[in-house]
Structures are given as structure tokens and as C-alpha cells.
Design an enzyme around this catalytic site. Structure first.
Site, PDB file in Angstrom:
ATOM      1  N   ASN A 118      30.701  87.145   8.500  1.00  0.00           N
ATOM      2  CA  ASN A 118      31.427  86.769   9.707  1.00  0.00           C
ATOM      3  C   ASN A 118      31.678  87.986  10.598  1.00  0.00           C
ATOM      4  OD1 ASN A 118      31.477  84.239   8.559  1.00  0.00           O
ATOM      5  ND2 ASN A 118      33.567  84.441   7.781  1.00  0.00           N
ATOM      6  N   HIS A 135      27.251  91.723   9.247  1.00  0.00           N
ATOM      7  CA  HIS A 135      26.654  91.448  10.559  1.00  0.00           C
ATOM      8  C   HIS A 135      27.432  92.081  11.702  1.00  0.00           C
ATOM      9  CE1 HIS A 135      24.718  87.662   8.606  1.00  0.00           C
ATOM     10  NE2 HIS A 135      24.017  88.755   8.377  1.00  0.00           N
ATOM     11  N   GLY A 235      31.995  79.753   1.462  1.00  0.00           N
ATOM     12  CA  GLY A 235      31.727  79.207   2.786  1.00  0.00           C
ATOM     13  C   GLY A 235      30.449  79.680   3.437  1.00  0.00           C
ATOM     14  N   LEU A 279      37.656  75.225   1.785  1.00  0.00           N
ATOM     15  CA  LEU A 279      37.916  76.585   1.311  1.00  0.00           C
ATOM     16  C   LEU A 279      39.397  76.915   1.213  1.00  0.00           C
ATOM     17  CD1 LEU A 279      35.694  78.716   0.583  1.00  0.00           C
ATOM     18  CD2 LEU A 279      34.872  76.772   1.858  1.00  0.00           C
TER      19      LEU A 279
END
Length: 290
Positions: A118, A135, A235, A279
Site C-alpha cells: 500500500n 511500492h 488483504g 480484515l
């Protein structure tokens, strides 16, 4: 070499068994030395959609790719106009129960570290430390010329100054921080160059689709998996190889791979257990059970 973006995957095999029970997860996490790999599904309860779930944004739009961004000024204008509107939603997002549970597990000494796919910074906002942002992060900007990084808030102020009457209105936020905007609105948006070298192209300090994760960051993630006794995936559909490779690495080493996710993932066949639960609910229960 840059890779073509993987937007979807097709699993030709039969669906593997899933459970709603956390018994095996509690047992493994309770022993400690667990690395976490999190994906967009962990942030959906904070109001940030994922790419590939039932309501995932890939069902409606194709995200910006690296080649599209660097190739033309039109591509960059499209991205920054949309992101200028969407950034405020990302910046206002707050950690949810899932993020807080991960931070609590880390506080108790049960985790070796967190790798997140994320770019929203919500792990850190919840109190987690030593988070590897696989990322990158939307709260930073990098110049493709001089490579200087700067805060996103600074760019936001500069863009507002040159676009005081910009009329973009957010309709639907995407996981990469942009929104849907009419092309006529995009066409009227003005860009700014790097404030350091005065001419460099500015890009969010994130890995776009089709762009490679920096090798030192990848090696850092491999090392974290090597230093851990298990991998807990939270997730993530594991569609892209940037995350899936760590699951395969852990499985090849004979380490338990625990997946908590809504729906199937590309890494299911590598998993020791696959838990299909929301989650926030599942991780809160996990914290209360270890």
C-alpha cells in the site's frame, strides 16, 4: 527492463479450501517471529478501495502506467489533475482496526517487520514501525531528473497556486490516489516542474504499474522473510509478482504462509491456511487470542 503490468490473473485449478477459523493463525503468530505482507484489502475499511475485490477499481478503470506517465505531458497532466483532487481523500484517511491490530502485534514483539504494498502510509499512522513500503508512498514526490524527493504537501501547495480556480470534483477515489475527471477539466490543469533543479519532471514516489521495484528494496524484503519463521499475508490478492515472490520464497523455505483475505488469491496454493474474513474483524480477534 520494465515489465508489462499484470492487472488480472486466471487460476486454472480448483478452488482450494478456505476457512473462517483463526486457530492455525493464532498458533503460528503466538510463537512470534512473523513477517507481515499487507495489500490494498487492509485499507478498504479506511475508505480506500482495492484494485481487484468485488468493488475493485480495475473493474472500472486502468491505472496509470510508468510508460504512459513518462511518455507524454498529456499523461502526466491527466495523472496530476486527478491526483490533485484525490490526494486529499488519501491524506485524510485514518487507520482502521486492521492497521491498529498489526501495530499491536508488533508492539507485543510477535512480528519481525511489515512489508506493505500500500502507498497510503496507514501502517505508520497506526503506530507500526520498520515498515518497508514496497511500492513507495503517495506522501512523497520524486524528480525524475535530479532524483530529489520532497513532501507531497509542498507540491499540493504549488499546484494549488498555479490552479487557483481548478474545478475538479472527486467522484470516486482509486487506490493510487486519483479520481475520475472529465477530460475537459484535465485539459485546463497546469503542471509544475521540480523546485530543486527547476526543470525536472515530478512523479509521485510510488511504483507505477509496469515499473520495477528498486532492487535494494526487494532484497530488504527477502531478508526480512529469511529472518522470520512465518509469513502472514493480509488483504492482498497477490496478483502482481512484486508481492507473490515473497510468498513463494517463504513456501520454498518450508515456512508457514498464512493468508487472511476476502476471496481467492494467486498465492493460495502456497498457503498453509487461507482465512476468508473481513480484515478488521479477523485481526482484532487475532490480537485478542494470542
Amino acid at each position: 527492463m520494465r515489465t508489462r503490468p499484470t492487472l488480472t490473473w486466471t487460476d486454472p485449478g480448483a478452488e482450494l479450501p478456505r476457512t473462517t477459523s483463526l486457530t492455525e493463525v493464532v498458533d503460528v503468530v503466538g510463537r512470534g517471529r512473523v513477517a507481515v505482507l499487507s495489500g490494498a484489502g487492509l485499507s478498504t475499511e479506511s475508505g480506500i478501495p482495492d484494485y481487484r475485490g468485488d468493488e475493485g477499481s480495475l473493474r472500472r478503470h486502468t491505472p496509470m502506467t510508468y510508460d504512459d506517465f513518462v511518455a507524454t505531458e498529456h499523461g502526466r497532466r491527466r495523472y496530476w489533475a486527478r491526483s490533485h483532487v484525490g490526494w486529499r481523500t488519501i491524506a485524510r484517511a485514518a487507520p482502521n482496526d486492521g492497521h491498529r491490530a498489526v501495530a499491536e502485534l508488533q508492539k507485543r514483539g510477535l512480528l519481525t517487520g511489515v512489508i506493505t504494498q500500500n502507498v497510503d502510509g496507514l501502517h505508520q499512522a497506526s503506530g507500526a514501525t520498520d515498515v518497508i513500503e514496497l511500492h513507495g508512498s503517495l506522501d512523497r514526490v520524486i524528480c525524475l531528473g535530479c532524483r530529489e524527493t520532497s513532501p507531497r504537501d509542498e507540491l499540493d501547495r504549488r499546484l494549488h497556486a498555479v490552479n487557483p480556480d481548478f474545478g475538479g470534483v472527486a467522484t470516486r477515489i482509486n487506490p493510487d490516489g486519483d479520481v475520475e475527471l472529465d477530460e475537459q477539466v484535465v485539459a485546463g490543469f497546469s503542471l509544475v516542474d521540480c523546485g530543486g533543479c527547476d526543470q525536472g519532471v515530478l512523479k509521485p514516489d510510488v511504483v507505477f504499474f509496469g515499473e520495477n521495484v528498486p532492487r535494494p528494496r526487494v532484497e530488504q524484503c527477502y531478508q526480512l522473510v529469511d529472518d522470520s519463521d512465518a509469513l502472514l499475508v493480509l488483504g492482498s490478492s497477490l496478483t502482481v509478482m512484486s508481492g507473490l515472490r515473497f510468498v513463494r520464497h517463504a513456501a520454498r523455505a518450508g515456512k508457514p504462509v498464512l493468508i487472511i483475505n476476502k476471496g481467492r488469491t494467486r498465492g493460495d496454493k502456497e498457503a498453509t491456511v487461507r482465512v476468508d474474513r473481513p480484515l478488521g474483524q479477523a485481526l482484532t480477534e487475532l490480537v485478542g487470542s494470542v
